[in-house]
Design a protein around this motif. Structure first.
Motif, PDB file in Angstrom:
ATOM      1  N   LYS A  84       0.832  -1.209   0.000  1.00  0.00           N
ATOM      2  CA  LYS A  84       0.000   0.000   0.000  1.00  0.00           C
ATOM      3  C   LYS A  84       0.865   1.256   0.000  1.00  0.00           C
ATOM      4  CE  LYS A  84      -2.472  -0.880   3.636  1.00  0.00           C
ATOM      5  NZ  LYS A  84      -3.484  -0.838   4.701  1.00  0.00           N
ATOM      6  N   ARG A  85       1.922   1.265   0.808  1.00  0.00           N
ATOM      7  CA  ARG A  85       2.794   2.436   0.898  1.00  0.00           C
ATOM      8  C   ARG A  85       3.527   2.669  -0.418  1.00  0.00           C
ATOM      9  NH1 ARG A  85       5.697   5.297   5.047  1.00  0.00           N
ATOM     10  NH2 ARG A  85       3.977   4.676   6.371  1.00  0.00           N
ATOM     11  N   MET A  86       4.013   1.590  -1.034  1.00  0.00           N
ATOM     12  CA  MET A  86       4.741   1.722  -2.289  1.00  0.00           C
ATOM     13  C   MET A  86       3.814   2.204  -3.406  1.00  0.00           C
ATOM     14  SD  MET A  86       7.259  -1.052  -3.899  1.00  0.00           S
ATOM     15  CE  MET A  86       7.663  -1.124  -5.593  1.00  0.00           C
ATOM     16  N   ARG A  87       2.613   1.645  -3.463  1.00  0.00           N
ATOM     17  CA  ARG A  87       1.654   2.035  -4.489  1.00  0.00           C
ATOM     18  C   ARG A  87       1.272   3.507  -4.340  1.00  0.00           C
ATOM     19  NH1 ARG A  87      -2.584  -1.087  -3.220  1.00  0.00           N
ATOM     20  NH2 ARG A  87      -1.394  -2.929  -3.744  1.00  0.00           N
ATOM     21  N   ALA A  88       1.062   3.966  -3.107  1.00  0.00           N
ATOM     22  CA  ALA A  88       0.702   5.364  -2.865  1.00  0.00           C
ATOM     23  C   ALA A  88       1.833   6.307  -3.264  1.00  0.00           C
ATOM     24  CB  ALA A  88       0.334   5.560  -1.402  1.00  0.00           C
ATOM     25  N   THR A  89       3.067   5.932  -2.952  1.00  0.00           N
ATOM     26  CA  THR A  89       4.216   6.763  -3.310  1.00  0.00           C
ATOM     27  C   THR A  89       4.368   6.854  -4.819  1.00  0.00           C
ATOM     28  OG1 THR A  89       5.317   6.083  -1.272  1.00  0.00           O
ATOM     29  CG2 THR A  89       6.682   7.101  -2.958  1.00  0.00           C
ATOM     30  N   LEU A  90       4.240   5.721  -5.496  1.00  0.00           N
ATOM     31  CA  LEU A  90       4.360   5.724  -6.959  1.00  0.00           C
ATOM     32  C   LEU A  90       3.229   6.526  -7.601  1.00  0.00           C
ATOM     33  CD1 LEU A  90       5.478   2.055  -7.622  1.00  0.00           C
ATOM     34  CD2 LEU A  90       6.835   4.127  -7.903  1.00  0.00           C
ATOM     35  N   GLN A  91       2.037   6.463  -7.039  1.00  0.00           N
ATOM     36  CA  GLN A  91       0.920   7.244  -7.570  1.00  0.00           C
ATOM     37  C   GLN A  91       1.180   8.735  -7.408  1.00  0.00           C
ATOM     38  OE1 GLN A  91      -1.703   5.852  -9.211  1.00  0.00           O
ATOM     39  NE2 GLN A  91      -2.279   7.925  -9.736  1.00  0.00           N
ATOM     40  N   GLY A  92       1.744   9.138  -6.275  1.00  0.00           N
ATOM     41  CA  GLY A  92       2.093  10.540  -6.069  1.00  0.00           C
ATOM     42  C   GLY A  92       3.155  11.020  -7.046  1.00  0.00           C
ATOM     43  N   ILE A  93       4.161  10.177  -7.293  1.00  0.00           N
ATOM     44  CA  ILE A  93       5.210  10.518  -8.257  1.00  0.00           C
ATOM     45  C   ILE A  93       4.615  10.652  -9.647  1.00  0.00           C
ATOM     46  CG2 ILE A  93       7.288   9.643  -9.392  1.00  0.00           C
ATOM     47  CD1 ILE A  93       8.073   8.447  -6.664  1.00  0.00           C
ATOM     48  N   LYS A  94       3.735   9.736 -10.001  1.00  0.00           N
ATOM     49  CA  LYS A  94       3.101   9.771 -11.318  1.00  0.00           C
ATOM     50  C   LYS A  94       2.288  11.044 -11.502  1.00  0.00           C
ATOM     51  CE  LYS A  94      -0.169   7.212 -14.166  1.00  0.00           C
ATOM     52  NZ  LYS A  94      -1.060   6.044 -14.219  1.00  0.00           N
ATOM     53  N   ASN A  95       1.500  11.403 -10.501  1.00  0.00           N
ATOM     54  CA  ASN A  95       0.689  12.622 -10.592  1.00  0.00           C
ATOM     55  C   ASN A  95       1.569  13.861 -10.752  1.00  0.00           C
ATOM     56  OD1 ASN A  95      -1.655  11.149 -10.372  1.00  0.00           O
ATOM     57  ND2 ASN A  95      -1.833  11.462  -8.171  1.00  0.00           N
ATOM     58  N   TYR A  96       2.653  13.923  -9.982  1.00  0.00           N
ATOM     59  CA  TYR A  96       3.553  15.071 -10.068  1.00  0.00           C
ATOM     60  C   TYR A  96       4.189  15.157 -11.457  1.00  0.00           C
ATOM     61  CZ  TYR A  96       7.358  18.285  -9.214  1.00  0.00           C
ATOM     62  OH  TYR A  96       8.220  19.357  -9.292  1.00  0.00           O
ATOM     63  N   LEU A  97       4.704  14.019 -11.961  1.00  0.00           N
ATOM     64  CA  LEU A  97       5.406  14.039 -13.243  1.00  0.00           C
ATOM     65  C   LEU A  97       4.462  14.341 -14.404  1.00  0.00           C
ATOM     66  CD1 LEU A  97       7.957  11.132 -12.834  1.00  0.00           C
ATOM     67  CD2 LEU A  97       8.410  13.576 -12.880  1.00  0.00           C
ATOM     68  N   LEU A  98       3.243  13.855 -14.342  1.00  0.00           N
ATOM     69  CA  LEU A  98       2.300  14.158 -15.413  1.00  0.00           C
ATOM     70  C   LEU A  98       1.898  15.633 -15.388  1.00  0.00           C
ATOM     71  CD1 LEU A  98       0.036  10.995 -15.524  1.00  0.00           C
ATOM     72  CD2 LEU A  98       1.787  11.706 -17.158  1.00  0.00           C
ATOM     73  N   LYS A  99       1.838  16.208 -14.204  1.00  0.00           N
ATOM     74  CA  LYS A  99       1.477  17.620 -14.080  1.00  0.00           C
ATOM     75  C   LYS A  99       2.645  18.521 -14.491  1.00  0.00           C
ATOM     76  CE  LYS A  99      -1.205  19.176 -10.695  1.00  0.00           C
ATOM     77  NZ  LYS A  99      -1.626  19.560  -9.335  1.00  0.00           N
ATOM     78  N   HIS A 100       3.871  18.084 -14.244  1.00  0.00           N
ATOM     79  CA  HIS A 100       5.056  18.910 -14.500  1.00  0.00           C
ATOM     80  C   HIS A 100       5.932  18.333 -15.617  1.00  0.00           C
ATOM     81  CE1 HIS A 100       3.915  19.772 -10.287  1.00  0.00           C
ATOM     82  NE2 HIS A 100       4.159  21.007 -10.667  1.00  0.00           N
ATOM     83  N   ARG A 101       5.362  17.630 -16.564  1.00  0.00           N
ATOM     84  CA  ARG A 101       6.163  16.969 -17.606  1.00  0.00           C
ATOM     85  C   ARG A 101       6.828  17.956 -18.548  1.00  0.00           C
ATOM     86  NH1 ARG A 101       1.162  14.280 -19.279  1.00  0.00           N
ATOM     87  NH2 ARG A 101      -0.071  15.878 -20.278  1.00  0.00           N
ATOM     88  N   HIS A 102       6.344  19.190 -18.644  1.00  0.00           N
ATOM     89  CA  HIS A 102       6.943  20.157 -19.554  1.00  0.00           C
ATOM     90  C   HIS A 102       8.032  20.995 -18.883  1.00  0.00           C
ATOM     91  CE1 HIS A 102       4.424  19.153 -22.889  1.00  0.00           C
ATOM     92  NE2 HIS A 102       3.354  19.228 -22.109  1.00  0.00           N
TER      93      HIS A 102
END
Length: 144
Positions: free
Chosen positions: A39-57
């Motif tokens: 659960k902790r790993m999945r939540a961390t990866l989801q947070g990283i994914k959200n950040y990178l998709l928002k700041h990909r440019h």
């Protein structure tokens, strides 16, 4: 958590780790293994994914600086003996998430995995165990 009737003790989650009992391969000694909680790993990866998709440019150095801090901080906490498989899986998942985010920057992406893989392997922190075994840490002798 006492061992009864030949059964293994239960697993439990505490402080982001799943604790379970195992035996070492070489000596067959009983040991407690700590792995990162799913659960902790999945939540961390989801947070990283959200950040990178928002700041990909953002520029690559800015993204890399942020990713280095996040991955190193994750490893500082979770890189305990017996958890190398999950640490490696986390680093690989971060690479895949970043690759997918960068591929979505344009419709004609020229980024391929071979070129990106060699770059990211050199740039991200290596997955290695940072903490010693408890008997090494607590077995220190002081000369008084």
């Amino acid at each position: 958590m006492l061992r009864s009737a030949g059964r293994k003790p239960e697993t439990f989650e505490f402080l982001g780790f799943t604790h379970f009992c195992s035996e070492t391969r070489s000596s067959g000694r009983f040991t407690i293994v700590r792995e990162t909680s799913k659960k902790r790993m999945r939540a961390t990866l989801q947070g990283i994914k959200n950040y990178l998709l928002k700041h990909r440019h953002y520029a690559l150095p800015e993204q890399l600086e942020w990713l280095n801090r996040v991955v190193q901080g994750y490893m500082n906490y979770f890189a305990v003996p017996g958890n190398s498989r999950r640490i490696n899986a986390f680093r690989t998942a971060v690479q895949m998430i970043w690759y997918k985010a960068l591929k979505r920057r344009s419709q004609r992406s020229r980024l391929n995995w071979k070129k990106f893989g060699s770059f990211v392997n050199a740039a991200l922190p290596k997955d290695k165990i940072l903490h010693p075994w408890p008997e090494q840490r607590f077995g220190v002798k002081y000369s008084r």
